[in-house]
Each structure stands twice: as C-alpha cells, then as structure tokens.
Motif scaffolding. Structure first.
Motif, PDB file in Angstrom:
ATOM      1  N   ASN A 274       0.851  -1.194   0.000  1.00  0.00           N
ATOM      2  CA  ASN A 274       0.000   0.000   0.000  1.00  0.00           C
ATOM      3  C   ASN A 274       0.888   1.245   0.000  1.00  0.00           C
ATOM      4  O   ASN A 274       0.556   2.249   0.615  1.00  0.00           O
ATOM      5  CB  ASN A 274      -0.920  -0.013   1.231  1.00  0.00           C
ATOM      6  N   GLN A 277      -1.132   4.749  -4.092  1.00  0.00           N
ATOM      7  CA  GLN A 277      -2.554   4.548  -4.337  1.00  0.00           C
ATOM      8  C   GLN A 277      -3.007   5.410  -5.507  1.00  0.00           C
ATOM      9  O   GLN A 277      -2.361   6.406  -5.855  1.00  0.00           O
ATOM     10  CB  GLN A 277      -3.375   4.892  -3.097  1.00  0.00           C
ATOM     11  N   ARG A 288      -1.626   8.172  -9.811  1.00  0.00           N
ATOM     12  CA  ARG A 288      -1.015   7.307  -8.814  1.00  0.00           C
ATOM     13  C   ARG A 288      -0.009   8.120  -8.001  1.00  0.00           C
ATOM     14  O   ARG A 288       0.866   8.775  -8.553  1.00  0.00           O
ATOM     15  CB  ARG A 288      -0.339   6.107  -9.473  1.00  0.00           C
ATOM     16  N   ASN A 376      -7.265   5.798   3.347  1.00  0.00           N
ATOM     17  CA  ASN A 376      -5.994   6.220   2.760  1.00  0.00           C
ATOM     18  C   ASN A 376      -6.170   7.686   2.386  1.00  0.00           C
ATOM     19  O   ASN A 376      -6.970   7.993   1.496  1.00  0.00           O
ATOM     20  CB  ASN A 376      -5.684   5.420   1.491  1.00  0.00           C
ATOM     21  N   ASN A 424      -9.682   8.283   0.445  1.00  0.00           N
ATOM     22  CA  ASN A 424     -10.201   7.051  -0.141  1.00  0.00           C
ATOM     23  C   ASN A 424     -10.592   6.043   0.931  1.00  0.00           C
ATOM     24  O   ASN A 424      -9.840   5.826   1.897  1.00  0.00           O
ATOM     25  CB  ASN A 424      -9.140   6.408  -1.044  1.00  0.00           C
ATOM     26  N   SER A 426     -10.633   2.601   2.368  1.00  0.00           N
ATOM     27  CA  SER A 426      -9.659   1.532   2.178  1.00  0.00           C
ATOM     28  C   SER A 426      -9.925   0.410   3.160  1.00  0.00           C
ATOM     29  O   SER A 426     -10.402   0.642   4.283  1.00  0.00           O
ATOM     30  CB  SER A 426      -8.242   2.079   2.380  1.00  0.00           C
ATOM     31  N   GLN A 437      -3.817  -5.269   1.191  1.00  0.00           N
ATOM     32  CA  GLN A 437      -5.117  -4.691   0.911  1.00  0.00           C
ATOM     33  C   GLN A 437      -6.142  -5.817   0.739  1.00  0.00           C
ATOM     34  O   GLN A 437      -5.801  -6.932   0.331  1.00  0.00           O
ATOM     35  CB  GLN A 437      -5.053  -3.832  -0.346  1.00  0.00           C
ATOM     36  N   GLN A 451      -8.107  -2.794  -5.673  1.00  0.00           N
ATOM     37  CA  GLN A 451      -6.867  -2.657  -4.912  1.00  0.00           C
ATOM     38  C   GLN A 451      -7.137  -2.226  -3.463  1.00  0.00           C
ATOM     39  O   GLN A 451      -6.406  -1.446  -2.881  1.00  0.00           O
ATOM     40  CB  GLN A 451      -5.922  -1.671  -5.610  1.00  0.00           C
ATOM     41  N   ILE A 453      -9.625  -0.436  -2.405  1.00  0.00           N
ATOM     42  CA  ILE A 453     -10.291   0.865  -2.302  1.00  0.00           C
ATOM     43  C   ILE A 453     -11.754   0.690  -2.712  1.00  0.00           C
ATOM     44  O   ILE A 453     -12.054   0.216  -3.807  1.00  0.00           O
ATOM     45  CB  ILE A 453      -9.605   1.922  -3.186  1.00  0.00           C
ATOM     46  N   TYR A 456     -13.568   6.664  -3.777  1.00  0.00           N
ATOM     47  CA  TYR A 456     -12.570   7.697  -4.028  1.00  0.00           C
ATOM     48  C   TYR A 456     -13.082   9.038  -3.514  1.00  0.00           C
ATOM     49  O   TYR A 456     -14.151   9.515  -3.914  1.00  0.00           O
ATOM     50  CB  TYR A 456     -12.249   7.780  -5.521  1.00  0.00           C
TER      51      TYR A 456
END
Length: 814
Positions: A274, A277, A288, A376, A424, A426, A437, A451, A453, A456
């Motif tokens: 992690n 992200q 990213r 996150n 996010n 998570s 994750q 991933q 998440i 968002y």
C-alpha cells in the motif's frame, strides 16, 4: 542582543540570557515578568528527540504526546488548554523571530511540518502566555522560537548517525566564521534517508535541509544586517497508530500492551502493498501517488535589520518570503470486525466475501476476525507560502531613577492556504508486517472494490472531498511600555489585530461511479469530487489582545512576578465547510444561522476568534548547592477559553459521523516548573507541568475532565562528563493518566533514554544512543480509543512511543 546566540549556548542553564522571543529585547530571563525558557542545542541532543513534538516536551507548559513521528502532525496543547480538534491552535512556531505559517492548526498543514531542529539551531526559546499574546500574532498560548547560530564564533561540525538495529542514516553538518571585518556567516543542515525505527519496508524518511545566514555589522558595533535562507525537501513518516491489548474495568484502561502480530513500538500499517494509491484528482482523472507520510518543499529568504540610533532608539525589522508546498499521504488506522463488513452495502451491492487484493495470499479468502478499514488519505498542499514583516521601533528614556522603554511595532503577514483532499475508503488486514489490501465481493462473485479501495474521495462525506485556495492577511499594530527600576519593573502591552479572509472553498458533490481499471469497465467504484457547495470568503475580523505584568527584584538571584493577559486567535480554514460562511462571503450571524437564511447553518461570527484569559504568579531563583549552581522557575497558572471549530473526521463527532461542529468551554489551573543543576561535569535539567484541565461541551450542565490532557507531564535529563573524555547521559519523559471523550481513564507511564559519548581524540566524538531503554509500551498518543471493552483482554487503539532502538554516531568538530 537580537539573535546573537553563541553566548546562550555557552551558558545553557543560566538566567542571564537576554530574552529575544516575544519580548522587549533588553531583559534577561530573571528580570522579565514572563514565563520563558531557553534550552540550548546540547540539552536537546542529550534528550535524543525523534520528532519536533518530543523537543516540545522539554518545555514547561507545553503538553504534547510526542508520538506523531518525524513527519509531524502533533497535537500541541499549552498550560492545560487542550486541542479541541487538531494541531496547535494557540502555539506559534518561529524561526529566528518570524512564524513559518500564520496559524498553528491549518488542516493538514500543522506548524510542526515546516520547522525541523538541526545543527543550525543554537537554542529553542519558549514564551508561554504573557507577551506572547501581544508581541506575536495567533499565539495567546505560547511562542516557540528556533534561534540560529550566526557564525560570530568560528567553528563547525560534521556528524554521521546510523541506526544500529534499524535502517536509517543521517548526516548533520554546520560551519560558521568570519569573512572580513564585521562580516560573518553560518550554514548547515542535514541529509537523512531510512526506513524509520518502526521498520517500514520501503524508504519512508528521505530529507535534505540547508539553512544559513550572513551578518554584516556596522561601524557602531551594535547595528547589523542579517540575511537568512532555507532550502528543504523533506519526507517523514507520521505515526498513525496501532492496536493494543489492555485490561478494562470500572472505567479504567490498564496494563496496555502489544497486540499479537502488530506491536506498535516497532511496527506500522505502512505497507509495501500500500505504498502508493490511485486518487481521483482535481482534474477528474486518476493519478497514482506515493504514501510517504508528510512531505514538504520549502524555500525562503529573509532579512533582519537592527539599527541603533545613538543610545536611545533602536529599529528592528524582520522580513521573510517563503515558497512552501507539500503533501500529506498516510494510511489511517481503524479496527473493525470482519462481521461488520460482511453484509454491509458497498457500491450498491451486499458484501458477502473478503479476499486478499495483493501480497502473498492474493486471491485467497480473508478469514481474520479483525481488519483495518480506515482511510488512505492524500492531501496535496499546493501552496502554503507567505510573506511576513515585523517592524519595531523602541526608545529608552530616563524617568527619575527608572528606565522607561517604549516599543511600537507593526506586523504584517499574508498567508496562502491552497489544498485539495483525497480521502479514499480503504480496507486492509490488521497487521504490523506489511498488511495486504483487501477486496470485497458480492454473493455472485462480483468484485466491488479495486486494490482495496471502495470509494474515491468519499470516506468522510461531502465535507471533505474539498478543494480550496484561501488567503489570510493579518495586520497588527502593537505597543509596549516597560518601566524598570532597581527593585521593580512594570510592563503593559496591547495588540490590535485585524485578519481579512479571501478565496474560495468547494466541498464535495454527489457521488458517481468511475472505472479505475480501463481493462475492466464493468468494475464501477463510487467517487466524489469537489463540485458541490462553493463558499466565497470575503470578510474580516478585528480584535484586541492585552497583557500587563510586574516583577519584584527581591535580590540579584530571586525575582517574583505576576501577570494577567487576554489574547485572541483567529479561526482560519477551520471555519470553512461548516455552514459558517454566508452566500455573500461574510461570516454568518447567530440570527442567520437560527433562521437558516443566506446559506447559513452555524454562527460564524461568534467563534471566529477564540480568546484565552491567563493569570500567572511566578518566581525565578538561582543559587549554589554542594559546590554547584542551580536555577529554578515556578509559575502558578489559571486560564480559560471557549472554542467552536469544525471537526472533519468521525473520531470525535457525536454518532460517529464525519463533519461536525464542536463547541466547548475550557478552564485550567496548575503550575509549570523548570530547573537546572550544574556541578563540574554534572548537568541535570527538569521540567514539569501540572494541570487541572476541564471541558464543558455545548449544552452540557457541568465541566468534566478535559480529554487527553494529563494532570502531570514531565521530563528529566542528566549527564556527567568524565574529564572531557567520556559522557554518560540518561533522560526520562512521562505523564500521568488521561481520559478520553467518554471519561475512560488510560494509564500513564515513563520512558527512558540513555547515551554514551567518548572522545578518544581532540575534536572526535563517538556516541551510542538508546531510545526507550526499557522498551516500555507507552500509549500516550493523540487520543487513545477503546475499540472493544466487552472482551478480555480489551482491544484499544492508539499511538505508542517507538520501542527500544539503538543508533551510533561519529562527530568531528573543528
């Protein structure tokens, strides 16, 4: 007189140091009717701080857990007046007499991000209450000033420090000296790179900082011009907490200890699985980004002109322009049961199964009883730059047998606060060893997350998918009169503050679905972006702060003082996105909030300025004992304030919903103490702060104990130098118990550090430092939480002090 600190370093325990922070500038500590403490760089280095917050624990009156990590993000309380939400609302951090940021509690921009102690710092000086309310802005609680070496005394050092049982390397350096007649310089800083004592398995601490100054003295031998610069590119972990086990009975949480598989003394939820992200950025595209804690990018240039007109008048002008940006990117921690996730609704479907999204068990079903389902968070600090100027003219006049000093000043600071937030949702396993994750699936096997998440920018609701660009202009004329005689001195000061706010804030809008993976268009995740309610700020507030005090010079070794102060601080970005800004950009009135008109849902006028009332009675003394010299400073305290501020997270909001306004009244009484003893090679330094701190929430009938403020916090440091060859050091810091918002009590503890320094050759020193000598599990972080008190042992969440770690150093001085 104004930042010449080589003298201070030579006498770190005396009371004859001229006070240069938030003061008239010509009084020693024992002659000033304020609570002020100066600690030099050698004392700080003996204490082995691993963050700025740990340095502040050396200062009486300053109350901070010291567990935020090297990146920063500490909650800094002062004199029992706690932090309602976060940051340091009543404390200003300065570098050479000027603030780096105007407000100490900027959201995701706390003042401890931007100032890092290094070898260029000669001393750290703290003024609590008193003249901090009137000779500085936004600092009714305290001013903490990092004062630089100037190079008037030639010399320098190079020091290499490496972790023995952890991966970290740091190179410190400084040098200063003369360049010609009346011209001298100083430059220094550090390079650091490593994985932190918490054992992150990727490089998390990666920093460079260089600071310097150049001084030109003029022919009168008193006037000078000094230029400053700083370049810093820093990256440091901020500690986000860990689970723990404890005994819980009768409202008391005791025997707090490590959680199996996640020992917060040496582990963290930062993970190689992690370490970056996807965020849905302000341009509406996926980006990213790294999860690297707190990063800063700083450059500033500054100048100080000190000019003496004969024997009576002095002009001082300090100015600085700073270009500042950064990023806050961390995995917050929350402990939840697997059962609370199974059956919940995520992205329009019911969760039926949890699988590992990555790591060695990728694709397998997750069957653990507990998991970590916190955010996150990445906030882009696009601009936190400022221009600041502080101009002071002082004159001295004989009034009979007394000396009258009159001081008039004008302060100006223009602060930008521009950020965009990405919070996010998570889900990851609860582990301190590179947690993986976790992805969520419905009963048909459809993947609901990507991933790990599940959303968002939407973890805290539409309050916090925000984008803003704010400007605050602070202007403040101020004046001080000091009447100084053989036996008494009296002083009074006043500050007329005006803060004007401009700019905009855009909150989050409605959620919508996005596809984070172009190869899987059917995978749709909820998202939110800053396209919701817009606030346009166009208002100002003016207010007055004052302070009066007097001192009795009982002898050359004893003084007694008394002081009363009322200081204001302006609520800046924490006023936004809380229903406090009217449609026309003004602050909402109480009547508008009650009627719900003009876009108002809360009173913005009343809480836009928090006032702190403080009363002090103190004594400063020194003397001889057993062939050595001692100093002692004791101040009795009483204070109160009220605050209304917006809390963005669900942690402290009623009902666990993110985004609420917390209205509170606070009061405190107690004392602060600072003492030293030097006898030959022995140096002992102690400080303690006692507070009976209480809080009353809006609507409550009575005051109750204030959360997370210990009755007593303290630090002790002792060192002994054997014939300038071997120096042994031992230090301790601790506190008594604290309560949480529900008044559950958490035990307090003490941690110890030890050091050994050997000088086999002139100018060469070899050192070994042991942090947390007894590996104590000391959970004194920024708010412990009882996760489940119904099981035995109980489960607790909080931020412990890092466990025992050893570092070694080699220092060459010249």
């Amino acid at each position: 007189m104004a930042q010449d600190n080589e003298e201070a370093a030579a006498d770190p325990t005396g009371l004859d140091i001229i006070v240069v922070t938030a003061s008239v500038g010509n009084q020693t500590q024992i002659e000033s009717s304020i609570s002020v403490t100066s600690i030099d760089d050698s004392i700080i280095q003996n204490f082995q701080p691993q963050s700025e917050a740990e340095i502040f624990r050396l200062l009486p009156g300053i109350q901070t857990p010291g567990t935020s990590g090297p990146g920063g993000n500490a909650n800094i309380a002062v004199r029992g007046l706690p932090v309602a939400t976060g940051g340091a609302p009543f404390v200003q951090l300065q570098e050479d007499g000027l603030p780096m940021v105007l407000f100490g509690d900027i959201q995701f921009g706390n003042n401890d991000y931007w100032s890092k102690f290094d070898t260029t710092t000669a001393s750290v000086e703290a003024v609590r209450g008193g003249s901090a309310t009137t000779l500085a802005s936004q600092a009714p609680g305290a001013v903490i000033n990092y004062i630089s070496h100037t190079g008037e005394k030639e010399g320098g050092l190079v020091q290499l420090t490496k972790g023995v049982d952890f991966n970290d390397t740091k190179l410190d350096f400084r040098y200063g000296g003369g360049l010609g007649e009346g011209l001298y310089f100083h430059v220094g800083g550090y390079f650091q790179r490593g994985k932190d004592p918490l054992g992150v398995d990727y490089t998390i601490n990666d920093s460079i900082q260089v600071k310097g100054n150049l001084t030109k003295e003029f022919d009168d031998g008193a006037s000078f011009l000094r230029l400053f610069f700083k370049v810093a590119d820093t990256q440091g972990i901020n500690y986000t907490g860990a689970p723990a086990l404890a005994n819980f009975a009768n409202g008391e949480v005791s025997d707090i200890r490590a959680f199996p598989g996640f020992d917060g003394r040496s582990q963290t939820n930062y993970s190689i699985y992690n370490q970056e992200q996807l965020i849905y950025n302000r341009d509406g595209v996926f980006e990213r980004v790294g999860i690297n804690g707190i990063s800063t990018d700083q450059q500033y240039i500054g100048a100080q002109l000190h000019w003496e007109f004969g024997d009576n008048f002095t002009l001082d002008n300090r100015a600085r322009y700073s270009d500042v940006s950064g990023r806050f990117s961390s995995p917050f921690l929350n402990i939840a049961t697997r059962g609370s996730v199974i059956g919940s609704t995520v992205n329009g479907a019911t969760v039926a199964q949890i699988r590992y999204a990555n790591g060695p068990s990728a694709g397998q079903v997750f069957t653990g009883a507990l998991l970590d389902n916190n955010v996150n968070v990445t906030t882009n600090i696009r601009d936190l730059g400022a221009f600041v100027n502080d101009l002071v003219l002082a004159g001295e006049f004989d009034v009979g047998s007394m000396l009258l000093t009159a001081r008039g000043g004008f302060f100006y600071m223009d602060q930008t606060i521009a950020m965009d937030w990405h919070v996010n949702r998570s889900t990851r396993e609860l582990s301190g060893d590179n947690p993986a994750q976790l992805d969520l699936y419905d009963a048909a096997g459809n993947q609901l997350t990507f991933q790990g998440i599940s959303g968002y920018n939407n973890n805290w609701g539409n309050c916090c998918a925000r984008d803003y660009d704010l400007g605050y202009t602070n202007t403040a004329p101020y004046a001080q009169l000091v009447l100084d005689g053989d036996l008494f001195n009296f002083d009074a000061s006043v500050r007329f503050e005006r803060v004007a706010a401009s700019g905009y804030t855009i909150a989050g809008g409605n959620t919508f679905l996005v596809s984070p993976d172009p190869s899987r268009p059917n995978l749709r995740i909820e998202a939110m972006t800053a396209n919701g309610a817009r606030e346009q700020l166009d208002y100002s507030r003016s207010y007055t702060s004052w302070s009066v005090g007097g001192l009795f010079k009982a002898s050359s070794d004893l003084s007694i003082f008394a002081r009363a102060s009322r200081g204001g601080r302006f609520n800046s970005d924490r006023q936004t996105v809380g229903g406090k800004i009217a449609n026309d950009g003004s602050l909402c009135t109480g009547a508008e909030a009650l009627a719900g008109t003009n876009g108002c849902a809360a009173d913005g006028v009343t809480p836009s300025v928090d006032f702190v009332n403080q009363y002090e009675l103190g004594a400063k003394a020194r003397g001889g004992l057993g062939g050595g010299d001692w100093t002692a400073e004791l101040t009795l305290l009483k204070g109160d304030f009220s605050q209304s501020t917006f809390e963005l997270s669900a942690t402290r909001c009623p009902g666990g919903a993110g985004g609420c306004i917390i209205d509170s009244e606070y009061k405190s009484k107690g004392f602060e103490f600072f003492g030293t003893y030097r006898n030959g090679g022995l140096l002992f330094v102690a400080n303690a702060t006692y507070s009976d701190a209480q809080r009353k929430l809006s609507g409550a009938a009575n005051f109750t104990k204030a959360p997370f403020i210990p009755d007593l916090s303290y630090s002790l440091s002792a060192s002994y130098d054997f014939a300038d060859i071997v120096t042994l050091g031992l230090s301790a810091t601790g506190q008594t118990s604290v309560v949480d918002d529900a008044l559950r009590e958490y035990e307090g503890k003490t941690t110890f550090n030890a050091s050994l320094r050997v000088s086999p050759l002139d100018n060469l020193e070899l050192g070994v430092n042991v942090y947390n000598l007894f590996n104590t599990f000391d959970l004194r972080g920024n708010g412990a939480t009882l996760v489940n008190g119904g099981v035995s042992p109980a489960i607790v969440s909080g931020t412990p002090v890092p466990g025992r770690n050893v570092s070694a150093s080699v220092r060459l001085t010249f």
